[in-house]
Design a protein around this motif. Sequence first.
Motif, PDB file in Angstrom:
ATOM      1  N   THR B  45      29.375  58.346  47.831  1.00 54.14           N
ATOM      2  CA  THR B  45      29.185  56.906  48.026  1.00 54.14           C
ATOM      3  C   THR B  45      29.962  56.135  46.964  1.00 54.14           C
ATOM      4  OG1 THR B  45      26.938  57.533  48.552  1.00 54.14           O
ATOM      5  CG2 THR B  45      27.435  55.169  48.510  1.00 54.14           C
ATOM      6  N   LEU B  46      29.855  56.605  45.730  1.00 53.21           N
ATOM      7  CA  LEU B  46      30.524  55.921  44.626  1.00 53.21           C
ATOM      8  C   LEU B  46      32.025  55.880  44.816  1.00 53.21           C
ATOM      9  CD1 LEU B  46      29.001  56.986  41.225  1.00 53.21           C
ATOM     10  CD2 LEU B  46      29.294  54.690  42.133  1.00 53.21           C
ATOM     11  N   MET B  47      32.565  56.976  45.378  1.00 55.83           N
ATOM     12  CA  MET B  47      33.998  57.040  45.553  1.00 55.83           C
ATOM     13  C   MET B  47      34.502  55.846  46.355  1.00 55.83           C
ATOM     14  SD  MET B  47      36.207  59.529  47.889  1.00 55.83           S
ATOM     15  CE  MET B  47      35.682  58.527  49.273  1.00 55.83           C
ATOM     16  N   ASN B  48      33.805  55.583  47.469  1.00 58.67           N
ATOM     17  CA  ASN B  48      34.242  54.476  48.313  1.00 58.67           C
ATOM     18  C   ASN B  48      34.205  53.150  47.572  1.00 58.67           C
ATOM     19  OD1 ASN B  48      34.924  55.672  50.816  1.00 58.67           O
ATOM     20  ND2 ASN B  48      32.766  56.258  50.983  1.00 58.67           N
ATOM     21  N   ILE B  49      33.208  53.025  46.683  1.00 58.14           N
ATOM     22  CA  ILE B  49      33.101  51.762  45.944  1.00 58.14           C
ATOM     23  C   ILE B  49      34.172  51.680  44.863  1.00 58.14           C
ATOM     24  CG2 ILE B  49      31.578  50.381  44.484  1.00 58.14           C
ATOM     25  CD1 ILE B  49      29.234  51.734  46.008  1.00 58.14           C
ATOM     26  N   ILE B  50      34.317  52.759  44.103  1.00 55.91           N
ATOM     27  CA  ILE B  50      35.248  52.742  42.965  1.00 55.91           C
ATOM     28  C   ILE B  50      36.693  52.550  43.410  1.00 55.91           C
ATOM     29  CG2 ILE B  50      36.307  54.303  41.262  1.00 55.91           C
ATOM     30  CD1 ILE B  50      33.630  55.153  40.442  1.00 55.91           C
ATOM     31  N   ILE B  51      37.053  53.228  44.509  1.00 53.84           N
ATOM     32  CA  ILE B  51      38.424  53.172  44.997  1.00 53.84           C
ATOM     33  C   ILE B  51      38.847  51.738  45.327  1.00 53.84           C
ATOM     34  CG2 ILE B  51      39.825  53.817  47.013  1.00 53.84           C
ATOM     35  CD1 ILE B  51      39.473  56.056  45.008  1.00 53.84           C
ATOM     36  N   VAL B  52      37.903  50.931  45.793  1.00 53.08           N
ATOM     37  CA  VAL B  52      38.248  49.559  46.142  1.00 53.08           C
ATOM     38  C   VAL B  52      37.996  48.620  44.969  1.00 53.08           C
ATOM     39  CG1 VAL B  52      37.739  47.653  47.710  1.00 53.08           C
ATOM     40  CG2 VAL B  52      37.748  49.988  48.554  1.00 53.08           C
ATOM     41  N   LEU B  53      36.912  48.876  44.237  1.00 49.59           N
ATOM     42  CA  LEU B  53      36.480  47.921  43.225  1.00 49.59           C
ATOM     43  C   LEU B  53      37.306  47.963  41.935  1.00 49.59           C
ATOM     44  CD1 LEU B  53      34.230  45.857  43.350  1.00 49.59           C
ATOM     45  CD2 LEU B  53      32.898  47.348  41.870  1.00 49.59           C
ATOM     46  N   THR B  54      37.612  49.172  41.417  1.00 47.54           N
ATOM     47  CA  THR B  54      38.340  49.198  40.138  1.00 47.54           C
ATOM     48  C   THR B  54      39.709  48.506  40.233  1.00 47.54           C
ATOM     49  OG1 THR B  54      38.936  51.481  40.618  1.00 47.54           O
ATOM     50  CG2 THR B  54      37.252  51.144  38.963  1.00 47.54           C
ATOM     51  N   PRO B  55      40.477  48.724  41.327  1.00 45.40           N
ATOM     52  CA  PRO B  55      41.737  47.974  41.397  1.00 45.40           C
ATOM     53  C   PRO B  55      41.509  46.466  41.441  1.00 45.40           C
ATOM     54  CG  PRO B  55      41.764  49.756  42.977  1.00 45.40           C
ATOM     55  CD  PRO B  55      40.380  49.680  42.439  1.00 45.40           C
ATOM     56  N   MET B  56      40.473  46.050  42.167  1.00 44.84           N
ATOM     57  CA  MET B  56      40.226  44.612  42.301  1.00 44.84           C
ATOM     58  C   MET B  56      39.835  44.003  40.962  1.00 44.84           C
ATOM     59  SD  MET B  56      37.616  42.601  44.780  1.00 44.84           S
ATOM     60  CE  MET B  56      36.219  42.673  43.695  1.00 44.84           C
ATOM     61  N   ILE B  57      38.898  44.650  40.264  1.00 45.79           N
ATOM     62  CA  ILE B  57      38.456  44.111  38.976  1.00 45.79           C
ATOM     63  C   ILE B  57      39.608  44.163  37.968  1.00 45.79           C
ATOM     64  CG2 ILE B  57      36.840  44.475  37.054  1.00 45.79           C
ATOM     65  CD1 ILE B  57      35.428  43.380  39.431  1.00 45.79           C
ATOM     66  N   GLY B  58      40.377  45.259  37.996  1.00 45.11           N
ATOM     67  CA  GLY B  58      41.539  45.358  37.107  1.00 45.11           C
ATOM     68  C   GLY B  58      42.500  44.201  37.330  1.00 45.11           C
ATOM     69  N   THR B  59      42.772  43.923  38.608  1.00 50.62           N
ATOM     70  CA  THR B  59      43.692  42.840  38.944  1.00 50.62           C
ATOM     71  C   THR B  59      43.158  41.497  38.452  1.00 50.62           C
ATOM     72  OG1 THR B  59      44.237  44.053  40.940  1.00 50.62           O
ATOM     73  CG2 THR B  59      44.912  41.764  40.864  1.00 50.62           C
ATOM     74  N   ILE B  60      41.907  41.199  38.811  1.00 55.31           N
ATOM     75  CA  ILE B  60      41.354  39.877  38.489  1.00 55.31           C
ATOM     76  C   ILE B  60      41.200  39.703  36.969  1.00 55.31           C
ATOM     77  CG2 ILE B  60      39.325  38.404  38.731  1.00 55.31           C
ATOM     78  CD1 ILE B  60      39.019  39.502  41.536  1.00 55.31           C
ATOM     79  N   PHE B  61      40.628  40.708  36.308  1.00 53.88           N
ATOM     80  CA  PHE B  61      40.449  40.623  34.856  1.00 53.88           C
ATOM     81  C   PHE B  61      41.786  40.528  34.147  1.00 53.88           C
ATOM     82  CE2 PHE B  61      36.582  41.264  32.346  1.00 53.88           C
ATOM     83  CZ  PHE B  61      35.644  41.152  33.334  1.00 53.88           C
ATOM     84  N   GLY B  62      42.725  41.349  34.580  1.00 51.93           N
ATOM     85  CA  GLY B  62      44.034  41.376  33.941  1.00 51.93           C
ATOM     86  C   GLY B  62      44.689  40.014  34.001  1.00 51.93           C
ATOM     87  N   ILE B  63      44.711  39.436  35.180  1.00 51.08           N
ATOM     88  CA  ILE B  63      45.425  38.165  35.317  1.00 51.08           C
ATOM     89  C   ILE B  63      44.663  37.050  34.602  1.00 51.08           C
ATOM     90  CG2 ILE B  63      44.518  37.319  37.542  1.00 51.08           C
ATOM     91  CD1 ILE B  63      48.021  37.354  37.676  1.00 51.08           C
ATOM     92  N   MET B  64      43.324  37.086  34.699  1.00 50.65           N
ATOM     93  CA  MET B  64      42.523  36.051  34.036  1.00 50.65           C
ATOM     94  C   MET B  64      42.693  36.126  32.528  1.00 50.65           C
ATOM     95  SD  MET B  64      38.880  35.466  35.965  1.00 50.65           S
ATOM     96  CE  MET B  64      38.060  36.371  34.717  1.00 50.65           C
ATOM     97  N   TYR B  65      42.651  37.332  31.993  1.00 58.00           N
ATOM     98  CA  TYR B  65      42.746  37.475  30.536  1.00 58.00           C
ATOM     99  C   TYR B  65      44.098  36.984  30.035  1.00 58.00           C
ATOM    100  CZ  TYR B  65      42.620  39.225  25.855  1.00 58.00           C
ATOM    101  OH  TYR B  65      42.661  39.280  24.491  1.00 58.00           O
ATOM    102  N   PHE B  66      45.163  37.352  30.751  1.00 57.18           N
ATOM    103  CA  PHE B  66      46.481  36.961  30.259  1.00 57.18           C
ATOM    104  C   PHE B  66      46.731  35.471  30.364  1.00 57.18           C
ATOM    105  CE2 PHE B  66      49.261  40.109  28.475  1.00 57.18           C
ATOM    106  CZ  PHE B  66      48.419  41.195  28.523  1.00 57.18           C
ATOM    107  N   TYR B  67      46.184  34.839  31.395  1.00 58.53           N
ATOM    108  CA  TYR B  67      46.354  33.394  31.465  1.00 58.53           C
ATOM    109  C   TYR B  67      45.498  32.704  30.408  1.00 58.53           C
ATOM    110  CZ  TYR B  67      49.276  33.398  35.620  1.00 58.53           C
ATOM    111  OH  TYR B  67      50.313  33.568  36.484  1.00 58.53           O
ATOM    112  N   SER B  68      44.284  33.184  30.203  1.00 59.86           N
ATOM    113  CA  SER B  68      43.411  32.462  29.275  1.00 59.86           C
ATOM    114  C   SER B  68      43.761  32.767  27.821  1.00 59.86           C
ATOM    115  CB  SER B  68      41.950  32.784  29.556  1.00 59.86           C
ATOM    116  OG  SER B  68      41.713  34.122  29.245  1.00 59.86           O
ATOM    117  N   SER B  69      44.522  33.828  27.571  1.00 58.96           N
ATOM    118  CA  SER B  69      44.856  34.113  26.175  1.00 58.96           C
ATOM    119  C   SER B  69      46.265  33.661  25.834  1.00 58.96           C
ATOM    120  CB  SER B  69      44.695  35.595  25.883  1.00 58.96           C
ATOM    121  OG  SER B  69      45.680  36.307  26.574  1.00 58.96           O
ATOM    122  N   ARG B  70      46.810  32.787  26.648  1.00 56.66           N
ATOM    123  CA  ARG B  70      48.177  32.331  26.405  1.00 56.66           C
ATOM    124  C   ARG B  70      48.321  31.667  25.035  1.00 56.66           C
ATOM    125  NH1 ARG B  70      53.048  31.143  29.533  1.00 56.66           N
ATOM    126  NH2 ARG B  70      54.132  29.785  28.100  1.00 56.66           N
TER     127      ARG B  70
END
Lengths: 235, 260
Positions: B45-70
Motif C-alpha cells: 500500500t505504501l509503495m503506491n503512496i510513496i511513488i506518487v507523493l515523494t516526487p510531488m512533495i519534492g517538487t513543491i517543497f523544492g520550488i517553494m524553498y528556492f523562491y522563498s530563500s531568494r
Amino acid sequence: MIEINKLNKKFGRVKVLEDVSLKIDKSGVFAILGPNGSGKTTLIKSILGMVIPQRGVIKINGDIISNQWLYRKSINYLPQIARFPDNLKVAELIRMITNLRGQKSNDKELIRLFKLEPFLDKKLGNLSGGTKQKVNLVLTFMFDSPILILDEPTTGLDPVSLIHLKELIKKEKEEGKTILITTHIMDFVEVIADEIVFLLEGNIYFEGTVDNLKKNSGKNSLEEAIATILTEENV
Amino acid sequence: MFKILQYSFYDLVRSRWSYVYFLFYLVLGFALLFLNNSVSKSIITLMNIIIVLTPMIGTIFGIMYFYSSREFTELLLAQPIKRTTIFLGQYFGVSFSLALSLILGLGIPFTVYGLWESSEVINFGLLLASGTFLTFIFVAISVNIALLHDNRIKGFGYAILIWLSLAVIYDGLFLISLMVFEDYPLDKFSLVATMLNPIDLSRILILLKLDISALLGYTGAVFQKFFGTNMGILTSFLILLTWSTVPVLLIKRIANKKDF
C-alpha cells in the motif's frame, strides 16, 4: 584597487552598460551617480560577481574576478533593498554571516550605535523597513575590509542614524579604505564624496571631483549641476 | 558547502511544513500497520503512496524553498562563497530534510511493529531508498526550474507540469501506445519505456521485489527475467543515479551563468 575595462552588459535586448571603463586606485569616497536605470546597481553587482557581464574585465587588487569568490573577502556590500530571510532572528543572522565569513567582526559596537539591542531576538520578517536597513548597515560595517560598496545606504534611515552613517563612512575613509556609494541624495554626496562617477545610459559621462562638476556646469550646487546635465541630455 | 547545507537544513527542519510532512508519514505508517496487520501488505500500500507523493512533495517543497530563500541567496552571493557551493548546499539541505521526514516518519512505526524481526526488512529498505531517490531527483528538477524562471507563478506551473507528466501523463501515453501497437512484440519497448521514467522504474523495482509480478502477466515475466538479474538491478540503479546527478550538474551550470 578596482579596475574595470570595457565592461558590457545586456539584459535581453536592453543594453545596460556599454564599454564602461573605470579605475579606482586610491582610497576615498566615490559616489556613483546617475538617473534611474543608468546602470549603477548593475555596475556594482558586476564588481561583486552577482551579475555576469557579456564582455569586459574587472580586476580587484590586480586579479581578474570572473569565476572567483575569495576576493569578496575584501569587499563589504550593502544591498539596495534590505531583504532577509523572514524566519531568522536578527542575532542569528549576524552570527550566521560572521560564521560564514570567518572574519573578526565588531557587531556589538555597531548594534549599540544603531540601538538595535531590543530587536536582537525579533524575527527579521517583523521589523520595519528602517530597522531592517540598520541591520543591513551592521552586517556591512562589521567586517574590516579594504573596499566598501554601499548601494543607496540612506534609504529609510531616521536623521540620527543618518548622522551615524556619515560618521561611519568618514571613519572608514580615514582608515584608508575605498568606498563606493550610489545614492540620489545630493546633499549626502556633497558632504561625504571625494569624487563623482556619473553614469548616463550605460556610459560614464563624467568622472572627477564635486567642484569640477560644478565648475563644468557653471552651477553653485551639485543638485543643480546634475539637473543641468540631465536636461541638456534630454533624459 | 557544509555550512550552507546546515543552515538550509535547520531552516527547513524548524519550519512547520516539515513537521506536517513527518507527522503525515508517521500517522500513515501506524494506520496502515493497524489496518493491514501485516508488514508486507502495508509495504505494498505504501509503495503506491510513496511513488506518487515523494516526487510531488519534492517538487513543491523544492520550488517553494528556492523562491522563498531568494533573499538569503542574494545575501550569500555577496559573501566570499563559491556560487555552486551556495546552490548545492541549499539543494542538499532541502533534499536531506525531506528524506529524513520520510525515513523517520515511516521508520518509527515499522520499527515499533517489529520490522527488524520480519523478513521484509530488505523490501522496506528498498521502498525507503526509492522514496529518497525520488525526493532528490525531483528537488533537483524543481531547483533547475526555479533558477530558470524568476516569475514564481510560471516556475510553479512548470514544476507541477513536469511532476504531472512523469507521474501520470507518461503512464497514460505508455498504456495508449501498448494498446495501439498490441499486434507487435512490445516487451523490449515496455522495458525501455519503464526504465526511462524514474517513477515507473521505482515502482517496477519494488513490485518485482515483492514477488507479485505474476500480476503483471507476460510482461511481468519479461521484467522479472531482466530485473531479477544482477545486470538488471545494476542498470536500474545506474539509471536512478543518472536521474539524480544530471539535474544537479545542470544546477551548477545554470547557477554559474545567472544574474542576480
